[in-house]
Write a protein that holds these residues in place. Structure first.
Motif, PDB file in Angstrom:
ATOM      1  N   ASP A   1      63.676 -93.626 -17.047  1.00  0.00           N
ATOM      2  CA  ASP A   1      63.620 -92.309 -16.394  1.00  0.00           C
ATOM      3  C   ASP A   1      62.452 -92.140 -15.430  1.00  0.00           C
ATOM      4  O   ASP A   1      62.600 -91.596 -14.348  1.00  0.00           O
TER       5      ASP A   1
ATOM      6  N   TRP B   1      68.351 -91.633 -17.040  1.00  0.00           N
ATOM      7  CA  TRP B   1      68.504 -92.942 -16.418  1.00  0.00           C
ATOM      8  C   TRP B   1      67.693 -93.935 -17.233  1.00  0.00           C
ATOM      9  O   TRP B   1      66.678 -93.559 -17.833  1.00  0.00           O
TER      10      TRP B   1
ATOM     11  N   ALA C   1      73.478 -90.172 -12.752  1.00  0.00           N
ATOM     12  CA  ALA C   1      72.868 -90.291 -14.072  1.00  0.00           C
ATOM     13  C   ALA C   1      73.667 -91.297 -14.909  1.00  0.00           C
ATOM     14  O   ALA C   1      74.890 -91.346 -14.839  1.00  0.00           O
ATOM     15  N   GLU C   2      72.961 -92.081 -15.695  1.00  0.00           N
ATOM     16  CA  GLU C   2      73.627 -93.066 -16.553  1.00  0.00           C
ATOM     17  C   GLU C   2      73.983 -92.469 -17.910  1.00  0.00           C
ATOM     18  O   GLU C   2      74.801 -93.019 -18.645  1.00  0.00           O
TER      19      GLU C   2
END
Ligand code: ZN
Length: 174
Positions: free
Chosen positions: A135, A132, A103-104
């Motif tokens: 997404d 993300w 995940a960012e």
């Protein structure tokens, strides 16, 4: 620039569907559940004061809930040990979720009270939602809610090993 709102059609199933009697977060901890049911219950770890499970009605892939064991609706009703354990588990879960899903970013939060958007207002729980950029590229668009159980099981199996090092009770045979 922020992402557009997450589209999660299976949430309608939750909103319009029949609710079980009693508290689902307490039901997971009842005597007839336990490690042999962790996978079915989407539970990753159960500790003395809190536990972690996947949200059955996620806003995004691998949406986690960190839940104090006791059925309480106010943060101030938690003992210091319960509060500290829950928040530590939020932090540990966030690290593991990031590692497991790349995940960012993450959204972490609690909705206190129905008016604040809590689906289950009577039992405290913290949400950890991985994000993300774009997404919708990561989360497959699941228009048919009947495939959600398989999808959730895949998520559970991906996350499970990342929680194996935490103290507490884990699934018998992942
Ligand atoms: Zn409860």
């Amino acid at each position: 620039m922020s992402n557009p709102p997450i589209w999660a059609p299976w949430r309608m199933d939750y909103i319009t569907g029949k609710k079980p009697d009693g508290c689902v977060f307490c039901a997971i901890q009842s005597d007839d559940r336990g490690p042999s049911h962790h996978r079915e219950d989407l539970v990753l770890v159960v500790q003395e004061h809190a536990f972690v499970c996947l949200n059955r009605y996620p806003f995004a892939a691998s949406h986690l809930l960190v839940i104090p064991r006791r059925h309480l609706s106010n943060l101030s009703d938690l003992t210091e040990a319960e509060y500290t354990s829950t928040m530590l588990l939020v932090r540990q879960s966030a690290e593991r979720l990031k590692a497991a899903t790349n995940a960012e970013g993450l959204n972490i939060g609690m909705n206190l009270g129905k008016v604040a958007g809590a689906g289950i207002a009577e039992h405290l729980h913290a949400h950890i939602v991985p994000r993300w950029s774009g997404d919708s590229n990561f989360m497959p668009v699941i228009a048919d809610v009947r495939v959600m159980p398989e999808y959730l099981d895949d998520s559970w199996r991906r996350l499970y090993p990342y929680f194996a090092d935490l103290p507490g009770s884990h699934a018998d045979a992942p």
